[in-house]
Design a protein around this motif. Structure first.
Motif, short mmCIF file in Angstrom:
data_model
loop_
_atom_site.label_atom_id
_atom_site.label_comp_id
_atom_site.label_asym_id
_atom_site.label_seq_id
_atom_site.Cartn_x
_atom_site.Cartn_y
_atom_site.Cartn_z
N ILE A 139 0.87 -1.18 0.00
CA ILE A 139 0.00 0.00 0.00
C ILE A 139 0.90 1.22 0.00
CG2 ILE A 139 -1.77 1.29 1.24
CD1 ILE A 139 -2.65 -1.33 2.51
N PRO A 140 0.86 2.03 -1.06
CA PRO A 140 1.67 3.26 -1.07
C PRO A 140 1.27 4.19 0.06
CG PRO A 140 0.80 2.77 -3.25
CD PRO A 140 0.14 1.83 -2.31
N SER A 141 2.20 5.01 0.50
CA SER A 141 1.94 5.89 1.64
C SER A 141 0.89 6.95 1.33
CB SER A 141 3.24 6.56 2.08
OG SER A 141 3.78 7.32 1.02
N ASP A 142 0.75 7.35 0.06
CA ASP A 142 -0.24 8.37 -0.28
C ASP A 142 -1.56 7.77 -0.77
OD1 ASP A 142 0.86 7.35 -2.56
OD2 ASP A 142 0.92 9.26 -3.64
N SER A 143 -1.75 6.49 -0.57
CA SER A 143 -2.95 5.80 -1.04
C SER A 143 -4.13 6.06 -0.09
CB SER A 143 -2.70 4.30 -1.13
OG SER A 143 -3.89 3.62 -1.40
N PRO A 144 -5.34 6.25 -0.63
CA PRO A 144 -6.51 6.41 0.24
C PRO A 144 -7.06 5.07 0.73
CG PRO A 144 -7.16 6.66 -2.04
CD PRO A 144 -5.66 6.50 -2.03
N LEU A 145 -6.44 3.96 0.39
CA LEU A 145 -6.94 2.64 0.76
C LEU A 145 -7.10 2.44 2.26
CD1 LEU A 145 -7.84 -0.04 -0.46
CD2 LEU A 145 -5.50 -0.84 -0.24
N PRO A 146 -6.18 2.92 3.11
CA PRO A 146 -6.38 2.72 4.55
C PRO A 146 -7.62 3.44 5.09
CG PRO A 146 -4.09 3.20 4.12
CD PRO A 146 -4.83 3.42 2.83
N LEU A 147 -8.16 4.39 4.35
CA LEU A 147 -9.37 5.09 4.79
C LEU A 147 -10.62 4.24 4.62
CD1 LEU A 147 -8.65 8.59 3.26
CD2 LEU A 147 -8.26 7.84 5.61
N LEU A 148 -10.55 3.20 3.79
CA LEU A 148 -11.69 2.34 3.55
C LEU A 148 -11.91 1.39 4.72
CD1 LEU A 148 -11.04 1.38 -0.17
CD2 LEU A 148 -12.60 3.11 0.70
N MET A 149 -13.17 0.99 4.90
CA MET A 149 -13.46 0.05 5.98
C MET A 149 -13.02 -1.35 5.59
SD MET A 149 -17.59 -0.45 5.61
CE MET A 149 -17.93 1.28 5.67
N SER A 150 -12.96 -2.22 6.56
CA SER A 150 -12.52 -3.59 6.30
C SER A 150 -13.58 -4.34 5.50
CB SER A 150 -12.25 -4.31 7.61
OG SER A 150 -13.45 -4.46 8.33
N TRP A 151 -13.16 -5.42 4.84
CA TRP A 151 -14.08 -6.20 4.02
C TRP A 151 -15.23 -6.80 4.85
CZ3 TRP A 151 -15.52 -6.44 -0.71
CH2 TRP A 151 -16.26 -7.53 -1.16
N PRO A 152 -14.97 -7.37 6.04
CA PRO A 152 -16.11 -7.88 6.83
C PRO A 152 -17.10 -6.78 7.21
CG PRO A 152 -14.07 -8.80 7.64
CD PRO A 152 -13.70 -7.74 6.64
N SER A 153 -16.59 -5.59 7.53
CA SER A 153 -17.49 -4.49 7.86
C SER A 153 -18.32 -4.09 6.65
CB SER A 153 -16.70 -3.28 8.34
OG SER A 153 -15.98 -3.59 9.48
N TYR A 154 -17.68 -4.03 5.50
CA TYR A 154 -18.40 -3.68 4.27
C TYR A 154 -19.48 -4.72 3.98
CZ TYR A 154 -19.45 -3.42 -0.66
OH TYR A 154 -20.13 -3.38 -1.85
N GLN A 155 -19.12 -6.01 4.07
CA GLN A 155 -20.10 -7.06 3.80
C GLN A 155 -21.27 -6.98 4.78
OE1 GLN A 155 -19.63 -8.08 0.74
NE2 GLN A 155 -19.74 -10.23 1.25
N PHE A 156 -20.97 -6.75 6.05
CA PHE A 156 -22.04 -6.65 7.05
C PHE A 156 -22.97 -5.49 6.73
CE2 PHE A 156 -23.66 -4.81 10.99
CZ PHE A 156 -24.42 -5.88 11.45
N LEU A 157 -22.40 -4.34 6.42
CA LEU A 157 -23.23 -3.17 6.11
C LEU A 157 -24.01 -3.36 4.82
CD1 LEU A 157 -20.83 -0.30 7.16
CD2 LEU A 157 -22.89 -1.08 8.33
N ARG A 158 -23.40 -3.99 3.82
CA ARG A 158 -24.10 -4.23 2.56
C ARG A 158 -25.28 -5.17 2.75
NH1 ARG A 158 -24.16 -7.81 -1.66
NH2 ARG A 158 -22.63 -9.15 -0.68
N HIS A 159 -25.06 -6.26 3.48
CA HIS A 159 -26.14 -7.20 3.73
C HIS A 159 -27.22 -6.56 4.62
CE1 HIS A 159 -24.62 -10.71 1.70
NE2 HIS A 159 -23.44 -10.56 2.29
N SER A 160 -26.81 -5.75 5.57
CA SER A 160 -27.79 -5.07 6.43
C SER A 160 -28.64 -4.12 5.60
CB SER A 160 -27.08 -4.28 7.53
OG SER A 160 -26.35 -5.15 8.35
N PHE A 161 -28.02 -3.39 4.69
CA PHE A 161 -28.77 -2.48 3.83
C PHE A 161 -29.77 -3.25 2.98
CE2 PHE A 161 -29.35 -0.42 -0.28
CZ PHE A 161 -29.94 0.76 0.14
N GLU A 162 -29.33 -4.37 2.40
CA GLU A 162 -30.24 -5.18 1.58
C GLU A 162 -31.40 -5.71 2.42
OE1 GLU A 162 -27.80 -8.18 -0.18
OE2 GLU A 162 -26.89 -6.77 -1.61
N PHE A 163 -31.12 -6.13 3.66
CA PHE A 163 -32.18 -6.62 4.52
C PHE A 163 -33.19 -5.53 4.84
CE2 PHE A 163 -33.73 -7.03 8.91
CZ PHE A 163 -34.53 -8.15 8.76
#
Length: 111
Positions: free
Chosen positions: A36-60
């Motif tokens: 991960i480059p030091s100037d990358s915005p990737l660390p600002l993103l949430m983790s994959w399990p959190s994303y999956q949980f929120l996505r499934h919650s939204f669909e529900f």
């Protein structure tokens, strides 16, 4: 006597446990980004399990909203979608979003 899913807390807890178990079973583990480059915005993103949980919650909750919305409200929603798309098209064709962005987010009606 009719038993509703929502009136039985045991069924609701069981459904929640099955849902969380499904999320945990489908979550990829051990996946790491090689670099991960030091100037990358990737660390600002949430983790994959959190994303999956929120996505499934939204669909529900979206499904629950569709189940509990009266049919006449759904008809009105569908009937006004065309108007909403026309307004969106007109705003895009006139470049209103570009003007707002250039003005810093605030413009009066006269401008």
């Amino acid at each position: 006597m009719q038993i509703s899913f929502w009136s039985c807390p045991g069924l609701l807890m069981l459904a929640g446990a099955v849902y969380v178990g499904h999320l945990m079973a489908t979550c990829p583990t051990g996946v790491k980004v090689p670099h991960i480059p030091s100037d990358s915005p990737l660390p600002l993103l949430m983790s994959w399990p959190s994303y999956q949980f929120l996505r499934h919650s939204f669909e529900f909750f979206d499904l629950v909203k569709r189940w509990t919305t009266p049919p006449d409200a759904l008809v009105l929603d569908v009937a006004t979608k065309y108007w909403q798309s026309e307004v969106t098209y007109a705003l895009a064709a006139l470049g209103v979003a570009d003007e707002l962005f250039e003005a810093g987010g605030e413009l009066g009606c006269a401008e």
